[in-house]
Write a protein that holds these residues in place. Sequence first.
Motif, mmCIF file in Angstrom:
data_model
loop_
_atom_site.group_PDB
_atom_site.id
_atom_site.type_symbol
_atom_site.label_atom_id
_atom_site.label_comp_id
_atom_site.label_asym_id
_atom_site.label_seq_id
_atom_site.Cartn_x
_atom_site.Cartn_y
_atom_site.Cartn_z
ATOM 1 N N ARG A 181 -4.026 1.413 7.635
ATOM 2 C CA ARG A 181 -4.271 -0.021 7.896
ATOM 3 C C ARG A 181 -3.723 -0.847 8.891
ATOM 4 O O ARG A 181 -4.278 -1.734 9.417
ATOM 5 N N ASP A 234 0.224 6.449 3.004
ATOM 6 C CA ASP A 234 -1.028 6.890 3.808
ATOM 7 C C ASP A 234 -1.817 5.721 4.010
ATOM 8 O O ASP A 234 -2.432 5.502 5.272
ATOM 9 N N ASP A 235 -2.097 4.829 2.962
ATOM 10 C CA ASP A 235 -3.018 3.904 3.158
ATOM 11 C C ASP A 235 -2.276 2.634 4.020
ATOM 12 O O ASP A 235 -3.108 2.129 4.629
ATOM 13 N N LEU A 286 0.720 -1.237 -0.154
ATOM 14 C CA LEU A 286 0.055 0.089 0.060
ATOM 15 C C LEU A 286 0.822 1.293 -0.094
ATOM 16 O O LEU A 286 2.026 1.231 0.820
#
Length: 176
Positions: free
Chosen positions: A115, A110-111, A107
């Motif tokens: 997560r 930021d993702d 990812l």
Amino acid sequence: MARDIILAAGGIVVQRAEPPRFAVVCLRKRADWVLPKGKLDLGETPRAAAQREVLEETGHEVTIGEFLGTLAYPIGAGTKVVHYWWMEAGAEPSRKLMKDVTAVEWLPLDDALARLSRSHEQAFLAQVGPLAIAAMAGTAREASEGQMDPHPYVAAPPRVKKPKTLLEKFWRWLGS
């Protein structure tokens, strides 16, 4: 009362993409999303453990780069101390995931931060993630400018002074 210290090591593992992708793994036991890491085997150096654990948990062979830092947090009656290195993974896995991991996701930073299940790992990745991206950009720039030796090797090991203090011994141990 003294707390037991659990030594572990892992990687801030990045794949080249636009934007770069960070590995996060899902643990089977609690379905937590975490950074790839694990305990040191007897006699194993933190760097070697980090490389082994990342391979087991992501399925990817990695190139190990710079040491990024140490994260310590309470766990049960002890403290877990995890040493992390920046690592670069190729696009394709070379083996299956270990049985304790149900999935790996790649990812953008930021993702990946969103997560992660554990706030201490989120805070750590927020600090070192940009360093890992900068390290990856630096290696790409050096390669494109012809500054990297395509066949790096050392003809004879350099003479290294013997560590005198406990701190020097610790840093030598971390880097091996």
